[in-house]
Scaffold this motif. Structure first.
Motif, PDB file in Angstrom:
ATOM      1  N   GLU A   1       0.838  -1.183   0.000  1.00 30.64           N
ATOM      2  CA  GLU A   1       0.000   0.000   0.000  1.00 30.64           C
ATOM      3  C   GLU A   1       0.884   1.249   0.000  1.00 30.64           C
TER       4      GLU A   1
ATOM      5  N   ARG B   1       0.637  -6.455   1.504  1.00 27.44           N
ATOM      6  CA  ARG B   1      -0.644  -7.160   1.447  1.00 27.44           C
ATOM      7  C   ARG B   1      -0.481  -8.404   0.595  1.00 27.44           C
TER       8      ARG B   1
ATOM      9  N   PRO C   1      -5.978   0.237  -4.213  1.00 25.14           N
ATOM     10  CA  PRO C   1      -5.800  -0.053  -2.789  1.00 25.14           C
ATOM     11  C   PRO C   1      -5.845   1.245  -2.002  1.00 25.14           C
TER      12      PRO C   1
ATOM     13  N   GLY D   1      -9.533   2.292   0.220  1.00 27.49           N
ATOM     14  CA  GLY D   1      -9.430   1.702  -1.111  1.00 27.49           C
ATOM     15  C   GLY D   1     -10.661   2.054  -1.929  1.00 27.49           C
TER      16      GLY D   1
ATOM     17  N   PHE E   1      -5.068  -2.443 -10.766  1.00 25.82           N
ATOM     18  CA  PHE E   1      -5.576  -3.118  -9.578  1.00 25.82           C
ATOM     19  C   PHE E   1      -6.958  -3.680  -9.890  1.00 25.82           C
TER      20      PHE E   1
ATOM     21  N   ILE F   1     -10.253  -5.920  -8.775  1.00 23.44           N
ATOM     22  CA  ILE F   1     -11.005  -6.358  -7.603  1.00 23.44           C
ATOM     23  C   ILE F   1     -12.106  -7.295  -8.077  1.00 23.44           C
TER      24      ILE F   1
ATOM     25  N   GLY G   1     -11.311  -9.451  -2.281  1.00 24.34           N
ATOM     26  CA  GLY G   1     -10.123  -8.607  -2.221  1.00 24.34           C
ATOM     27  C   GLY G   1      -9.604  -8.368  -3.623  1.00 24.34           C
TER      28      GLY G   1
ATOM     29  N   THR H   1      -5.869  -7.413  -6.323  1.00 27.08           N
ATOM     30  CA  THR H   1      -4.426  -7.413  -6.494  1.00 27.08           C
ATOM     31  C   THR H   1      -4.078  -6.752  -7.814  1.00 27.08           C
TER      32      THR H   1
END
Length: 672
Positions: free
Chosen positions: A19, A25, A385, A393, A440, A442, A448, A450
């Motif tokens: 982050e 994370r 994030p 986020g 990113f 989701i 969650g 990545t």
């Protein structure tokens, strides 16, 4: 290491990320599997993952040539054919060349080309100029300035409730007369006729335009229809100084449909039909599918994922040809008027003209994903994030490009997106430009998220190609969590980043203007941040309390930090000799005065950045922001009118004052 982990590494799916504050994370296994599925792989079990990995590794082992390579356009000997096979090179324009084993390729023109060896193995060759056009070569000066605002906020009394392309042209003419080099606005992408959303950052398609901004009274058909003139009922927004999207939605579509009927009746005689047909022939099948989507959405709704099965395949779906023609005509009108706005901006003295924005993604059920399903990942949303914009986020509900699908089609959807914006502007901003390197994702369902690696070398090369063809300066929005070295890689490609004063400083101090990197656009804020007057007084903190985003205790601490940041900014203004004698940096006024506003604007304009921008709302002293991230109905996002209509820009004393400050400081900084 498990097969799932190796597969993630092979495809650039991050198994750990950090982050903004450095906190590591590790995404859950469920999140990793969901992201891999979005890439198009079936990984329900460990066996599935092992099988998918084995297939990819076998494909890698069978190759002797890379799948793609980026090289400098026009450079002799930049690439050689395979050493053991003859080859055939197909250039982007269709020309074909052949050569013996190990023969050097001739200097390649900019574009995406394909070399195929005699045994069928192929490599994509992306030949790009080393850099996108710079400010100095495009504008003729190393440092320029402009203004940023929102087209919907530029509504005049001659429109139908929101700003249109004629208002944009008049705003550019007014600001050009004041010495501005560009006028930046939020995206004008196609939102979709059946969608009721207002956010310009949630488009249906980034290749089409938002036809709500077509100015009916600028079309020749308008003069031929007394009924159309009655329908318009010009008015500048609502009494509360908000745009009136409901009124616009009740008037504008009916008005445009009536003008289309007149076009069909008269176009053959006055030559407009021939011009439209020529545009349509050149527009290509993608624009036809986009118009077909619009026609179908009026019947089946704005999200194609809920349509009857037979209509979900864009290559097979049939739409009413008359309705499709209407929506193509609307796009033609929009493109013509936006092109005219750019022409008028340049004629008014703007060295760059319009500065258009490219949204980071599109709605998952919109026209772009329907027309090019291979290019987008399904089952995931773009987001971020936790960072400086949002401590929790963000989930943006936007479909990301699928890097595997893009590569299979030579990045055609990505290139169309770039061309659509660059053809209409002198400057283009790429929203959340870090997506050129990693995005990113989701997954739907709350597993969650990545990061997913993108083919950054190829994407940056394509940006350089299209920018060079269009002669457009490119700004990449690089705020938030930025990969290490990304800004340097952007600069090496000729892309400017963003230097946002309220992010770059705080209670500990604000940087000197000379410290700002040259490859940047300097400004006080963005459409997602407080205005200058709002930040200065802490109005944004009051709003966060009102919306329930912050309790009283947190707000009290935030106000104390803001007060210290205000003093720190005042100290920087004193150090730059930008305040009148007697100004007290340790006791600046709690409400921003014109004198202090001028000083902040001078600080931004004095920046070493090649581009500097004043927000129209900051020049006019507005406190309320255009958008409050994290709200939908709780705040009138994307609806606030500028306090001055576009026809009054050139004569408004506040805009003239800001223009004088920016012009003087830009000239002075360029001579240093």
């Amino acid at each position: 290491m498990t097969a799932l982990e190796r597969l993630c590494d092979r495809l650039g799916v991050a198994r750990r990320y950090h982050e903004l504050d450095g906190t590591p994370r590790d995404p859950s296994e469920a999140a990793l599997r969901a992201v891999l599925r979005a890439l198009g792989l079936s990984v329900q079990t460990d066996g599935d993952a092992a099988e998918a990995l084995a297939a990819l590794e076998a494909e890698d082992a069978a190759r002797t040539l890379p799948r793609e390579d980026v090289l400098e356009a026009g450079r002799p000997g930049a690439w050689r054919g395979p050493g053991d096979r003859s080859w055939r090179l197909e250039l982007e324009d269709g020309e074909a060349l052949e050569g013996p084993p190990d023969a050097p390729l001739p200097p390649l023109p900019p574009g995406v080309h394909r070399l195929t060896a005699e045994d069928g193995e192929a490599v994509r060759l992306i030949a790009a100029p080393p850099s996108a056009p710079g400010v100095a070569e495009t504008a003729g000066r190393a440092r320029v300035w402009g203004a940023t605002g929102a087209i919907y906020a530029m509504a005049s009394s001659r429109g139908t409730g929101i700003g249109d392309f004629e208002d944009l042209a008049r705003a550019a003419e007014g600001l050009g007369a004041l010495g501005a080099d560009f006028l930046g606005i939020n995206p004008v992408h196609l939102l979709g006729v059946a969608d009721q959303g207002l956010s310009p950052y949630s488009p249906s398609s980034r290749t089409g335009l938002d036809v709500r901004h077509v100015a009916p009274d600028r079309l020749p058909e308008f003069a031929l229809s007394p009924e159309a003139r009655t329908l318009r009922h010009g008015r500048r927004g609502r009494p509360d100084r908000l745009t009136d999207p409901k009124r616009h939605a009740s008037v504008h579509p009916r008005l445009m449909r009536r003008l289309f009927q007149i076009f069909e009746q008269t176009g053959a005689a006055n030559g407009r039909r021939a011009a439209f047909e020529g545009w349509r022939a050149a527009a290509g099948p993608e624009r036809e599918r986009e118009a077909a989507f619009e026609a179908l959405s009026m019947v089946h709704g704005p999200d194609w994922r809920g349509w009857p099965e037979a209509l979900r395949d864009a290559t097979q779906a049939q739409a009413d040809p008359k309705e499709t023609r209407l929506h193509l005509w609307l796009q033609w009108c929009a493109e013509s008027q936006l092109a005219e706005a750019q022409m008028r901006a340049r004629l008014a003295g703007m060295s760059l003209g319009l500065y258009l924005d490219i949204a980071v993604g599109v709605r998952p059920g919109g026209a772009e994903t329907w027309a090019s399903p291979h290019a987008f990942a399904r089952g995931v949303s773009l987001g971020a994030p936790p960072d400086m914009m949002n401590a929790q986020g963000q989930v943006w509900n936007l479909a990301p490009f699928n890097p595997l699908g893009l590569a299979r089609t030579d990045y055609s959807a990505f290139r169309r997106m770039l061309r659509a914006a660059m053809a209409r502007a002198g400057v283009v901003r790429i929203d959340h430009a870090m997506g050129l390197e990693r995005a990113f994702w989701i997954p739907e369902g709350g597993e969650g998220g990545t990061y997913v690696r993108q083919p950054s070398a190829a994407l940056l090369a394509l940006v350089r190609i299209e920018a060079a063809r269009a002669g457009a300066v490119v700004v990449g929005e690089d705020l938030g969590t930025v990969p290490e070295g990304f800004r340097e890689r952007m600069a090496a490609s000729g892309l400017s980043g963003c230097a946002v004063l309220q992010f770059d400083g705080g209670p500990a101090g604000f940087p000197a203007p000379a410290e700002t990197r040259a490859e940047a656009l300097a400004a006080f804020g963005t459409h997602d941040t407080p205005t200058l007057a709002g930040w200065w007084r802490g109005a944004d903190l009051d709003l966060r309390v009102e919306l329930g985003h912050m309790d009283d205790a947190a707000a009290s601490e935030a106000r104390a930090r803001r007060a210290e940041a205000r003093r720190a900014l005042a100290r920087r203004l004193v150090e730059e000799d930008l305040l009148p004698e007697g100004a007290k940096p340790e006791a600046p006024p709690e409400t921003l005065t014109p004198t202090w506003r001028d000083a902040v604007h001078a600080l931004i304009a004095r920046s070493g950045a090649a581009l500097a921008a004043v927000q129209i709302e900051d020049a006019l002293g507005a406190e309320a922001p255009q958008n409050v991230p994290g709200t939908v109905e709780a705040h009138p996002n994307w609806r606030r009118l500028h306090a001055v209509p576009p026809e009054g820009f050139a004569d408004d004393p506040d805009l003239r004052r800001a223009a004088a400050v920016f012009s003087a400081e830009r000239r002075a900084s360029a001579s240093l």
